[in-house]
Design an enzyme around this catalytic site. Structure first.
Site, mmCIF file in Angstrom:
data_model
loop_
_atom_site.group_PDB
_atom_site.id
_atom_site.type_symbol
_atom_site.label_atom_id
_atom_site.label_comp_id
_atom_site.label_asym_id
_atom_site.label_seq_id
_atom_site.Cartn_x
_atom_site.Cartn_y
_atom_site.Cartn_z
ATOM 1 N N LYS A 174 -2.686 -18.026 1.751
ATOM 2 C CA LYS A 174 -3.870 -17.427 1.132
ATOM 3 C C LYS A 174 -4.111 -18.047 -0.243
ATOM 4 O O LYS A 174 -3.272 -17.914 -1.134
ATOM 5 C CB LYS A 174 -3.691 -15.915 1.028
ATOM 6 N N THR A 205 -9.575 -4.911 -6.159
ATOM 7 C CA THR A 205 -9.059 -5.639 -4.987
ATOM 8 C C THR A 205 -7.671 -5.162 -4.571
ATOM 9 O O THR A 205 -6.956 -5.874 -3.868
ATOM 10 C CB THR A 205 -9.005 -7.146 -5.289
ATOM 11 N N GLY A 207 -4.812 -3.811 -2.519
ATOM 12 C CA GLY A 207 -4.596 -3.677 -1.092
ATOM 13 C C GLY A 207 -5.106 -4.831 -0.251
ATOM 14 O O GLY A 207 -5.048 -4.778 0.982
ATOM 15 N N THR A 208 -5.572 -5.896 -0.894
ATOM 16 C CA THR A 208 -6.164 -7.019 -0.155
ATOM 17 C C THR A 208 -5.192 -7.614 0.860
ATOM 18 O O THR A 208 -5.541 -7.829 2.031
ATOM 19 C CB THR A 208 -6.614 -8.120 -1.135
ATOM 20 N N GLY A 209 -3.968 -7.904 0.430
ATOM 21 C CA GLY A 209 -3.003 -8.553 1.321
ATOM 22 C C GLY A 209 -2.601 -7.680 2.489
ATOM 23 O O GLY A 209 -2.524 -8.144 3.642
ATOM 24 N N CYS A 210 -2.343 -6.401 2.212
ATOM 25 C CA CYS A 210 -1.989 -5.462 3.286
ATOM 26 C C CYS A 210 -3.128 -5.349 4.283
ATOM 27 O O CYS A 210 -2.918 -5.334 5.505
ATOM 28 C CB CYS A 210 -1.702 -4.075 2.704
#
Length: 275
Positions: A174, A205, A207-210
């Site tokens: 990412k 933003t 929580g983007t990765g989860c």
């Protein structure tokens, strides 16, 4: 016909923006029945992580067996695993479950708070990554796991190769921390898929990765291929970021309900039954 089922193995975010809470919201939004194995409990809000307590291995193992042996799953997603002992336990469990596995190698929170013991990094490399269908590290996690520091889009290939060397079938590196458009590289070492999206001027933003990893798992649970699942997940999380909203005094969460007419972010247009 029962809904596709996806299982998240991750930590709880008491603020509701990331972790188990984000995973389950994402699965619901994408039409998947979400189930959970809680690995750790955090005291967390928009300002950071004030405390974290990992669960005993026996509790994690019991939750996993309870769900998988009775209900069954079509995909598993891992997030915060906290310690080497938990990493190795979860790796053993998912190795014995014949479904796609999305590994989000969570190292730190959005605010920079550590969520994985440094002593657990080797277990992630040698036990968890080898059983992953897709690994989804951000650039900080790539550096943690491989020592490769990415400062330009051209270096994403090098980062991907370094992660693939540890055994996942696919890696999604990412590049959201790079300047310009949000560009990610998905590759299995032979084919490449470059995913680009406009960068939204929105600081909320959390929580983007989860959310991205859970969206990938949701689409895999529906039977999509890895490239199809990742492309669909990228589109979903891009919309969620655009609709991210203020909550508390710090960084607010992405809006998991943005596509349902049930969101609360800036991009949400109220429908006739939204009152």
């Amino acid at each position: 016909m029962s809904l596709p089922r996806a299982l998240t193995v991750a930590g709880s975010d008491s603020g509701g923006g990331a972790g188990i809470q984000a995973d389950l919201k994402t699965m619901l939004a994408l039409g998947v029945h979400g189930m959970s194995v809680v690995t750790a409990v955090t005291a967390q809000n928009s300002l950071g992580v004030q405390g974290a307590w990992e669960l005993p291995v026996e509790a994690v193992r019991a939750q996993y067996r309870s769900v998988v042996d009775d209900i069954g799953v079509q995909a598993v997603k891992t997030g915060m695993l906290a310690s080497a002992e938990l990493v190795e336990t979860v790796a053993e469990l998912i190795a014995g479950t014949d479904v796609p596995v999305v590994v989000d190698p969570v190292g730190v929170s959005k605010h920079g708070d550590p969520l994985l013991a440094s002593s657990a990094l080797d277990s992630v490399r040698t036990k968890l990554l080898p059983v992953a269908t897709v690994a989804t590290p951000n650039l900080d996690e790539v550096a943690q796991l491989t020592g490769v520091h990415v400062e330009s889009e051209e270096q994403l290939r090098e980062a991907a190769a370094a992660v693939l060397a540890h055994g996942p079938r696919w890696v999604l590196v990412k590049g959201g921390h790079l300047p310009g458009d949000a560009v990610d590289l998905l590759t299995d070492g032979s084919e490449e898929h470059w995913l680009r999206a406009p960068r939204h001027d929105n600081r909320h933003t959390h929580g983007t990765g989860c959310t991205l990893a859970s969206a990938i798992a949701s689409h895999l649970a529906k039977g999509r291929s890895v490239p199809e699942a990742v492309a669909a997940a990228k589109a979903y999380v891009t919309g969620a970021i655009a609709a991210g909203f203020a909550l508390g005094g710090g960084i607010g969460p992405v809006d998991h309900g943005w596509g349902l007419g049930a969101g609360r972010g800036g991009a949400w247009t109220p429908g006739p039954s939204s009152a």
